[in-house]
Design an enzyme around this catalytic site. Structure first.
Site, short mmCIF file in Angstrom:
data_model
loop_
_atom_site.label_atom_id
_atom_site.label_comp_id
_atom_site.label_asym_id
_atom_site.label_seq_id
_atom_site.Cartn_x
_atom_site.Cartn_y
_atom_site.Cartn_z
N GLU A 178 0.47 -0.98 0.19
CA GLU A 178 -0.38 0.26 -0.59
C GLU A 178 1.51 1.19 -0.21
OE1 GLU A 178 -0.52 2.48 2.80
OE2 GLU A 178 0.44 0.57 4.43
N ASP A 203 -14.39 6.25 14.79
CA ASP A 203 -14.15 6.29 13.91
C ASP A 203 -13.60 4.59 14.16
OD1 ASP A 203 -11.68 6.11 11.93
OD2 ASP A 203 -11.92 7.69 11.39
N LYS A 222 -2.51 -0.61 14.34
CA LYS A 222 -1.64 1.05 14.31
C LYS A 222 -1.75 1.40 16.52
CE LYS A 222 -2.56 2.80 11.06
NZ LYS A 222 -2.81 2.60 9.58
N LYS A 256 -5.23 10.76 -0.28
CA LYS A 256 -5.22 9.24 0.29
C LYS A 256 -6.29 8.88 -0.27
CE LYS A 256 -6.65 7.35 4.70
NZ LYS A 256 -5.73 7.60 6.51
N VAL A 261 -4.71 0.32 2.85
CA VAL A 261 -5.10 -1.01 2.98
C VAL A 261 -5.95 -1.68 2.35
CG1 VAL A 261 -5.20 -3.55 4.42
CG2 VAL A 261 -3.55 -1.65 4.71
N SER A 304 -11.87 2.25 11.02
CA SER A 304 -11.18 2.48 9.42
C SER A 304 -11.77 1.59 8.22
CB SER A 304 -9.73 1.55 9.68
OG SER A 304 -9.34 1.57 8.44
N ALA A 305 -11.99 1.61 7.25
CA ALA A 305 -12.77 0.54 6.11
C ALA A 305 -11.58 -0.42 5.57
CB ALA A 305 -12.73 1.89 5.11
N ASP A 306 -10.48 -0.17 6.46
CA ASP A 306 -9.90 -1.51 6.62
C ASP A 306 -10.50 -2.98 7.32
OD1 ASP A 306 -7.23 -0.33 5.71
OD2 ASP A 306 -6.00 -0.32 6.94
N1 PSU Z 1 0.76 1.13 8.09
C1 PSU Z 1 1.66 2.26 8.24
N2 PSU Z 1 1.10 3.48 8.50
C2 PSU Z 1 0.04 4.14 7.65
C3 PSU Z 1 -0.58 3.23 7.18
C4 PSU Z 1 -0.59 1.92 7.15
O1 PSU Z 1 2.70 1.74 9.08
O2 PSU Z 1 -0.17 5.22 7.33
C5 PSU Z 1 -1.88 3.62 6.64
C6 PSU Z 1 -2.80 2.19 6.03
O3 PSU Z 1 -2.68 2.65 4.71
C7 PSU Z 1 -3.93 1.68 6.34
C8 PSU Z 1 -4.31 3.55 6.83
O4 PSU Z 1 -5.13 1.12 5.69
O5 PSU Z 1 -3.05 4.12 7.48
C9 PSU Z 1 -5.31 3.79 7.75
O6 PSU Z 1 -6.18 4.91 7.20
P1 PSU Z 1 -6.98 4.64 8.51
O7 PSU Z 1 -7.41 4.36 9.35
O8 PSU Z 1 -7.93 6.76 7.80
O9 PSU Z 1 -8.65 3.85 7.76
MN MN Z 2 -11.37 6.82 9.29
#
Ligand code: PSU
Ligand code: MN
Length: 293
Positions: A24, A133, A154, A84, A104, A135-137
């Site tokens: 990604e 919130d 994370k 993004k 992701v 994540s869509a992941d």
């Molecule tokens: N892993 C990392 N740093 C990042 C991410 C993953 O070490 O920034 C990214 C990935 O692309 C993951 C995204 O899908 O953060 C999640 O963002 P959100 O919480 O807005 O879905």
């Molecule tokens: Mn989000």
């Protein structure tokens, strides 16, 4: 005309049925500041290649979903101008010709679409504490039959709530060399994992079984941050508490990048060292798993 465009290296690997590892790119465009993002890109590419697979960066530009990136492409993705792009944004980004780093969720969808079985990242998205919130992941992992190598969710997230959601969504979790949950820059936290593998071959066997069964959800391999770079859990927890306060009012896509930038500030850059180390470790493991498929 196909909406996918690949570098010659990725094209050749696909033709020759050599193993690929999808990567990604939102970690490059939004997760890490310069020059860390460019260093991470190089480290991940060589890690995948040394393990015997071909890296396939997933990104969008000029009306195409791109697989693979040249040095110039990586310069563009790491210089601050990219959007993004989550899975739901892919069609819109394509139509608009957007330069985009994929999360992701988007990269998992593309990997499955292109029959690439393994994807590497740093930490997956999940459930944020307090803000509601999610994540869509997570949803995408429930319907993308691929293998995601990461260091767990994370550290800016609620690990317990994230694990509960992954269970509900039917996403398989394997600890790699650990019985407890890796938590991004923290090597592991006190959440037990049911399943463990100690060898890429064991992971590959689970991937093949998933393939044979036709199970539609992802397998998430949680690989701990290398010990020499990992941060203490209490240090990260208190930094994240301060960051969650500081980020109050930040919504949508900006939340995760804002929290990661704050974490870097609050740990005086140590989270960046750890993030780089775990990205490289995950790319290596992803390459080794792919090489066994
Ligand atoms: N892993 C990392 N740093 C990042 C991410 C993953 O070490 O920034 C990214 C990935 O692309 C993951 C995204 O899908 O953060 C999640 O963002 P959100 O919480 O807005 O879905
Ligand atoms: Mn989000």
């Amino acid at each position: 005309m196909t909406p996918f465009a690949m570098t010659a290296a990725v094209d050749e690997a696909l033709d020759a049925e050599r193993e690929l590892v999808a990567l990604e790119t939102s970690v490059l465009s939004h997760g890490l500041p310069a020059p860390w993002n460019r260093r991470a890109a190089e480290a991940m590419e060589s890690a995948v290649r040394s393990a015997g697979a071909e890296p396939a960066w997933v990104w969008t530009d000029a009306g195409f979903v791109r697989l693979g990136a040249t040095g110039d492409d990586l310069d563009r993705l790491t210089s601050g101008g990219a959007a993004k792009v989550a899975r739901r944004d892919l069609p819109i980004a394509l139509a608009a010709g957007t330069l985009g780093g994929t999360t992701v969720s988007a990269a998992a969808w593309v990997a499955h679409r292109m029959s690439i079985e393994v994807l590497a990242t740093g930490g997956i998205g999940g459930v944020h504490p307090r803000s509601g919130d999610v994540s869509a992941d997570l949803m995408e992992l429930s319907r993308a039959p691929i293998t995601v190598v990461c260091s767990g969710p994370k550290a800016i997230l609620d690990p317990k709530a994230t694990m509960e959601r992954l269970e509900e969504l039917g996403v398989g979790i394997l600890g790699f060399g650990t019985d407890r949950l890796p938590f991004f820059v923290v090597r592991e936290v006190d959440l037990p994992l049911e399943h463990r593998a100690d060898d890429p071959k064991e992971v590959a066997a689970a991937v093949r079984a998933r393939r044979e069964l036709g199970v539609a959800s992802a397998l998430v391999v949680c690989n701990p941050c290398p010990a020499e770079a990992a941060l203490p859990a209490d240090l990260v927890a208190s930094a994240v508490r301060r960051c969650t306060d500081r980020a109050r009012g930040v919504t949508g896509k900006r939340l995760t990048p804002t929290l990661l930038a704050c974490l870097a500030e609050e740990t005086e850059g140590r989270s960046l060292e750890a993030n780089l180390a775990l990205l490289e470790g995950n790319a290596t493991l992803a390459g080794r798993i792919a090489a066994h498929l």
